[in-house]
Design an enzyme around this catalytic site. Structure first.
Site, PDB file in Angstrom:
ATOM      1  N   CYS A 146      -3.911   1.967  -4.470  1.00 36.57           N
ATOM      2  CA  CYS A 146      -4.380   1.208  -3.308  1.00 36.57           C
ATOM      3  C   CYS A 146      -3.977   1.925  -2.023  1.00 36.57           C
ATOM      4  O   CYS A 146      -2.821   1.840  -1.587  1.00 36.57           O
ATOM      5  CB  CYS A 146      -3.792  -0.210  -3.332  1.00 36.57           C
ATOM      6  SG  CYS A 146      -4.224  -1.197  -1.871  1.00 36.57           S
ATOM      7  N   CYS A 149      -2.911  -0.255   0.962  1.00 35.29           N
ATOM      8  CA  CYS A 149      -1.557  -0.808   0.784  1.00 35.29           C
ATOM      9  C   CYS A 149      -0.493   0.256   1.030  1.00 35.29           C
ATOM     10  O   CYS A 149       0.502   0.008   1.721  1.00 35.29           O
ATOM     11  CB  CYS A 149      -1.347  -1.309  -0.649  1.00 35.29           C
ATOM     12  SG  CYS A 149      -2.486  -2.567  -1.198  1.00 35.29           S
ATOM     13  N   ASP A 150      -0.691   1.430   0.442  1.00 35.35           N
ATOM     14  CA  ASP A 150       0.439   2.345   0.271  1.00 35.35           C
ATOM     15  C   ASP A 150       0.379   3.645   1.078  1.00 35.35           C
ATOM     16  O   ASP A 150       1.374   4.376   1.124  1.00 35.35           O
ATOM     17  CB  ASP A 150       0.590   2.695  -1.227  1.00 35.35           C
ATOM     18  CG  ASP A 150       0.811   1.444  -2.066  1.00 35.35           C
ATOM     19  OD1 ASP A 150       1.327   0.460  -1.527  1.00 35.35           O
ATOM     20  OD2 ASP A 150       0.469   1.462  -3.262  1.00 35.35           O
TER      21      ASP A 150
END
Lengths: 319, 214
Positions: A146, A149-150
């Site tokens: 992701c 997200c990351d």
């Protein structure tokens, strides 16, 4: 800093529904809209978050009507709001077992049991794993699936992206806002992303693309620190120092619930006819989990509309 | 012009009016040394939020006030702790911006009401917890899965006063993130030791927490 709002789910204690939809991505929630408007008592089971895989996409640019693009997460929320507006119930429960031998179909979740007169499977796909040494060990320790997200964890670092399809290239462009340098590794001789994305890739001086390469192994101590990649033409193996890796090497269908219950194609996708009927009467499949030539938000929405309408027709004919 | 759009202000005002029936204090420990613009914007946001309902108030303290931080059982700064006469330790280390803004709104609504949206079996199981349990949910502002995890942890705290729940901005607290080996979110750390990655429905989320305690 940005601040945005989302609505809450409203749940009832009902245990029987006329239609149950498993999966809350574009296909599942579109089906819910159509069923809701047909006054069919409908439940949608979502595992994590409305929108399905699409919430991972920072910006969807090819969904008609959104000229400037729209974030996947926002689109997912709109779908959920739309489905609830017409009376469908969204339950945050993971479906663990289905019994399709007789109607009403039985649905077990991690928390409760339900029955439904019809069923739509819209469980989507998951990222294909590479099945190479170190992948499991360093997942969530440098390996991610992701980018939204990351990617911020890799500010100023070297990053690997596996796959030069739409997802791989689009996410690489996003990650390039944070990372110092990105190497994309693609097994094929050419990238398969849309030409407009390839143009952007070529314009981005932080990204290098290695075609005809495959990942051999991920290495590190407690956290990921390097990767071995192999040129499949020359056989040369290189070790790249990286802190992060994002894997977009294709999809596998989320078919665990129906693997031995419905007809699947050789890759495990659910086989449907043009009405999205599966091999079990009253069970429909829509979106990325079925055998379809294109897996996009637009095609999933179309599938959801057909599956919702056909489930309604199925219920009407039973009366 | 404020940080919230007029449309969002209207929506939030209605949400707060419909849900909040007790006084809620937002206790903000600000850090002016490390990122003053960050601190200024957060204060502005909290002022805007608390202006939307008469039951809401804001108390601003400094991260230098170590005695007060300790008495509130906080371990990091900056932080925003949501307090009312309802039992529950609902806290945010760093700024709940981006996707996390909704977590802040929900925490305010929860502490200002008797709202609880957990299934009965989960509530029962949470009530059986006898030992102190500290749940820290590490997030990034762009993570769409993170608010669900924060919401789960916060709701757990409302059920049992042994449970403390905090969102942690993983990028702001980079050193702590690195200490826990965090590179994917939501990453849930239980009692500052073991943890797991990902959001799940409340029952499975609780199972994972129990597993991490072993």
């Amino acid at each position: 800093m940005d601040f945005s709002i989302q609505k809450k789910e409203k749940n009832t204690v009902r245990k029987h529904f006329q239609a149950a939809i498993i999966g809350s991505g574009p296909a599942g929630l579109t089906a819910a809209i159509y069923l809701g408007r047909s006054k069919v008592e409908t439940v949608v089971f979502e595992k994590v978050i409305p929108g399905g895989y699409v919430v991972n996409v920072e910006k969807i640019e090819n969904y008609p009507g959104f000229v400037e693009g729209i974030s996947g997460e926002k689109l997912g929320k709109l779908y959920a709001e739309h489905a609830e507006k017409f009376g469908s119930e969204i339950k945050s429960e993971e479906v663990t077992k289905l019994e399709l031998n007789e109607t009403p179909f039985k649905i077990e979740t991690s928390r409760s049991s339900y029955t439904s007169d019809s069923l739509i499977l819209a469980t989507g796909t998951s990222n294909r794993k590479l099945a190479v040494p170190g992948e499991k060990e360093f997942t969530h320790k440098g390996i991610s699936f992701c980018a939204t997200c990351d990617a911020p964890f890799f500010e100023g670092e070297d990053v690997l992206v596996v796959g030069a399809g739409n997802s791989g290239v689009q996410e690489s462009l996003y990650i390039s806002r944070f990372a110092k340098h990105i190497t994309i590794v693609e097994l094929l001789e050419f990238p398969t992303a849309e030409p407009i994305l390839i143009d952007r890739l070529n314009d981005n001086n932080k990204i290098d693309l290695f075609t005809s390469h495959l990942v051999m192994s991920f290495k590190g101590d407690k956290m990921l620190s390097s990767v071995d990649i192999k040129d499949i033409k020359s056989g040369e193996v290189k070790n790249l120092k990286i802190k992060g890796a994002f894997i977009y090497a294709g999809e596998i269908p989320n078919n665990d619930l129906v693997r031995d219950k419905l007809k699947l194609d050789e890759k495990g996708f659910i086989v449907t006819d043009e009405y999205l009927r599966t091999s079990v009467n009253g069970v429909f499949a829509a979106g990325d989990v079925r055998n379809t030539p294109l897996r996009q938000v637009a095609t999933s929405v179309g599938d959801g509309a057909i599956a919702g309408y056909e489930a309604y027709r199925f219920l009407e004919e039973r009366k | 012009m404020g940080l919230l759009s007029e449309e969002d202000r209207k929506y939030l005002k209605e949400e707060f009016n419909n849900n909040i029936n007790r006084e809620v204090k937002l206790l903000y420990f600000r850090n002016d040394k490390n990122g003053s613009e960050y601190s200024k914007q957060t204060k502005e946001l909290l002022e805007e939020l608390t202006s939307l309902n008469d039951n809401l108030s804001l108390i601003v303290e400094s991260c230098d006030n170590t005695e007060k931080i300790k008495s509130e059982e906080l371990t990091l700064c900056p932080s925003i702790k949501i307090k009312s006469d309802r039992s529950g330790f609902l806290n945010f280390y760093g700024v709940p911006a981006g996707h996390e803004f909704i977590s802040l709104v929900e925490a305010i609504k929860d502490m200002g009401s008797d709202n609880l949206s957990l299934p009965e079996d989960v509530i029962k199981s949470l009530k059986e917890i006898k030992e102190p349990l500290d749940i820290k949910v590490f997030i990034t502002h762009g993570c769409p899965y993170c608010p669900g995890a924060v919401r789960n942890a916060h709701q757990f705290s409302l059920v049992n006063d042994k449970i403390k729940s905090s969102m942690v901005d993983a990028n702001y607290f980079g050193e702590l993130s690195r200490k826990h080996g965090i590179s994917s979110v939501p990453h849930i750390i239980v009692n500052d030791k073991k943890g797991f990655v990902g959001n799940l429905p409340p029952d499975l989320f609780l199972d994972k927490i129990k597993e991490a305690l072993k």
